[in-house]
Structures are given as structure tokens and as C-alpha cells.
Design a protein around this motif. Structure first.
Motif, mmCIF file in Angstrom:
data_model
loop_
_atom_site.group_PDB
_atom_site.id
_atom_site.type_symbol
_atom_site.label_atom_id
_atom_site.label_comp_id
_atom_site.label_asym_id
_atom_site.label_seq_id
_atom_site.Cartn_x
_atom_site.Cartn_y
_atom_site.Cartn_z
ATOM 1 N N TYR A 35 -6.950 3.983 -13.666
ATOM 2 C CA TYR A 35 -5.556 4.220 -14.036
ATOM 3 C C TYR A 35 -5.316 4.011 -15.514
ATOM 4 O O TYR A 35 -4.482 4.697 -16.112
ATOM 5 C CB TYR A 35 -4.596 3.399 -13.164
ATOM 6 C CG TYR A 35 -4.166 4.232 -11.989
ATOM 7 C CD1 TYR A 35 -3.070 5.075 -12.072
ATOM 8 C CD2 TYR A 35 -4.906 4.237 -10.814
ATOM 9 C CE1 TYR A 35 -2.715 5.891 -11.022
ATOM 10 C CE2 TYR A 35 -4.550 5.048 -9.754
ATOM 11 C CZ TYR A 35 -3.454 5.870 -9.862
ATOM 12 O OH TYR A 35 -3.100 6.688 -8.826
ATOM 13 N N CYS B 187 1.062 -2.913 -9.054
ATOM 14 C CA CYS B 187 0.811 -3.155 -7.627
ATOM 15 C C CYS B 187 -0.626 -3.620 -7.395
ATOM 16 O O CYS B 187 -0.880 -4.453 -6.521
ATOM 17 C CB CYS B 187 1.097 -1.895 -6.813
ATOM 18 S SG CYS B 187 2.847 -1.480 -6.672
ATOM 19 N N ALA C 84 1.419 6.617 -6.985
ATOM 20 C CA ALA C 84 0.301 7.509 -7.309
ATOM 21 C C ALA C 84 0.703 8.962 -7.112
ATOM 22 O O ALA C 84 0.366 9.829 -7.936
ATOM 23 C CB ALA C 84 -0.909 7.159 -6.446
ATOM 24 N N ASP C 85 1.428 9.246 -6.042
ATOM 25 C CA ASP C 85 1.918 10.607 -5.824
ATOM 26 C C ASP C 85 2.869 11.031 -6.931
ATOM 27 O O ASP C 85 2.851 12.178 -7.382
ATOM 28 C CB ASP C 85 2.628 10.719 -4.471
ATOM 29 C CG ASP C 85 1.680 10.683 -3.293
ATOM 30 O OD1 ASP C 85 0.455 10.834 -3.489
ATOM 31 O OD2 ASP C 85 2.170 10.504 -2.159
ATOM 32 N N SER D 289 4.796 5.731 -13.705
ATOM 33 C CA SER D 289 4.325 5.619 -12.320
ATOM 34 C C SER D 289 2.901 5.084 -12.276
ATOM 35 O O SER D 289 2.554 4.294 -11.396
ATOM 36 C CB SER D 289 4.407 6.982 -11.620
ATOM 37 O OG SER D 289 5.753 7.376 -11.483
ATOM 38 N N SER E 208 0.844 -1.208 0.000
ATOM 39 C CA SER E 208 0.000 0.000 0.000
ATOM 40 C C SER E 208 0.872 1.249 0.000
ATOM 41 O O SER E 208 0.539 2.244 -0.657
ATOM 42 C CB SER E 208 -0.968 0.001 1.177
ATOM 43 O OG SER E 208 -0.284 0.061 2.401
ATOM 44 N N ASN E 209 2.004 1.204 0.671
ATOM 45 C CA ASN E 209 2.930 2.333 0.673
ATOM 46 C C ASN E 209 3.504 2.563 -0.723
ATOM 47 O O ASN E 209 3.632 3.704 -1.178
ATOM 48 C CB ASN E 209 4.044 2.086 1.690
ATOM 49 C CG ASN E 209 4.872 3.319 1.944
ATOM 50 O OD1 ASN E 209 4.346 4.407 2.099
ATOM 51 N ND2 ASN E 209 6.178 3.132 2.009
ATOM 52 N N GLN E 210 3.830 1.484 -1.425
ATOM 53 C CA GLN E 210 4.358 1.592 -2.788
ATOM 54 C C GLN E 210 3.308 2.182 -3.728
ATOM 55 O O GLN E 210 3.627 3.007 -4.581
ATOM 56 C CB GLN E 210 4.814 0.216 -3.290
ATOM 57 C CG GLN E 210 5.543 0.265 -4.604
ATOM 58 C CD GLN E 210 6.852 1.030 -4.501
ATOM 59 O OE1 GLN E 210 7.530 0.995 -3.487
ATOM 60 N NE2 GLN E 210 7.202 1.718 -5.567
ATOM 61 N N ILE E 211 2.062 1.772 -3.561
ATOM 62 C CA ILE E 211 0.985 2.322 -4.389
ATOM 63 C C ILE E 211 0.848 3.816 -4.147
ATOM 64 O O ILE E 211 0.726 4.607 -5.094
ATOM 65 C CB ILE E 211 -0.354 1.588 -4.118
ATOM 66 C CG1 ILE E 211 -0.291 0.160 -4.653
ATOM 67 C CG2 ILE E 211 -1.523 2.347 -4.739
ATOM 68 C CD1 ILE E 211 -1.452 -0.715 -4.249
ATOM 69 N N LYS E 212 0.886 4.225 -2.885
ATOM 70 C CA LYS E 212 0.787 5.655 -2.557
ATOM 71 C C LYS E 212 1.924 6.450 -3.175
ATOM 72 O O LYS E 212 1.712 7.525 -3.753
ATOM 73 C CB LYS E 212 0.776 5.856 -1.040
ATOM 74 C CG LYS E 212 -0.502 5.412 -0.385
ATOM 75 C CD LYS E 212 -0.397 5.544 1.131
ATOM 76 C CE LYS E 212 -1.592 4.896 1.812
ATOM 77 N NZ LYS E 212 -1.464 4.900 3.262
ATOM 78 N N LYS E 213 3.148 5.929 -3.074
ATOM 79 C CA LYS E 213 4.303 6.626 -3.641
ATOM 80 C C LYS E 213 4.187 6.755 -5.160
ATOM 81 O O LYS E 213 4.461 7.812 -5.732
ATOM 82 C CB LYS E 213 5.595 5.897 -3.280
ATOM 83 C CG LYS E 213 6.005 6.063 -1.846
ATOM 84 C CD LYS E 213 7.295 5.307 -1.575
ATOM 85 C CE LYS E 213 7.735 5.463 -0.135
ATOM 86 N NZ LYS E 213 9.000 4.765 0.125
ATOM 87 N N VAL F 3 1.490 1.663 -10.437
ATOM 88 C CA VAL F 3 0.284 1.502 -9.615
ATOM 89 C C VAL F 3 -0.504 0.293 -10.091
ATOM 90 O O VAL F 3 -0.926 -0.550 -9.297
ATOM 91 C CB VAL F 3 -0.601 2.770 -9.649
ATOM 92 C CG1 VAL F 3 -1.948 2.505 -8.990
ATOM 93 C CG2 VAL F 3 0.097 3.938 -8.967
#
Length: 87
Positions: free
Chosen positions: A73, A51, A15-16, A44, A8-13, A48
Motif C-alpha cells: 500500500y 486498519c 481497498a475498493d 482510502s 476486515s469489512n472496513q479494509i475491503k471497503k 487501509v
């Protein structure tokens, strides 16, 4: 659950990163630089999606959630690609 947090952290990064690269490109960059940053945005976005496939295969998200997010996406990456082509 460490794996779920990491994913979930990788997805957030990622997406950002989609948003941040577009923002950087809008800041008076040359067309070539903006195109380069838009390419990074698409990459990026694809990260996402990758992931999301992992999250789905590990049953962290439902099939319905996967389909909705994948579709969003896919559409976003297409829009960014069209913007890049228009420059």
C-alpha cells in the motif's frame, strides 16, 4: 469476532474505494476532477494502512503479513501520488 469482521469489512471497503476512485477519474473527467479523485484514492489507501495497524496490534494478522501489505500500500499510494503530480 464481530470486531474482526468489522475491521476486515472496513479494509475491503477502503481497498475498493482506491480502485473505484481511479476508475471514476479515468472516465473523461477534467484534470482537476481526476486529481481530486486520485486524492480520494490515496486517502482510502491510507485508511487501509491504518486498519492494518489496528489488525496487527490486535494480533489479527502476523507481523510478516502486516509488513507485506503495508509495503504494497505504501508503494501504491506513492504511484497514485506520482500520477497525480504528472497531470
Amino acid at each position: 469476532m464481530i470486531e474482526l469482521f468489522s475491521l476486515s469489512n472496513q479494509i475491503k471497503k477502503a481497498a475498493d474505494s482506491v480502485n473505484l476512485n481511479i476508475a471514476k477519474g479515468c472516465m473523461g473527467q477534467s484534470k482537476a476532477e481526476f486529481k481530486r479523485l486520485l486524492t480520494y484514492s490515496v486517502r482510502s489507501g491510507l485508511e487501509v494502512v491504518s486498519c492494518l495497524f489496528m489488525a496487527s496490534s490486535r494480533n489479527y494478522i502476523t507481523e510478516l503479513e502486516f509488513k507485506r501489505l503495508y509495503s504494497e500500500y505504501e508503494q501504491l499510494c506513492k504511484m497514485i501520488s506520482k500520477l497525480k503530480a504528472s497531470l
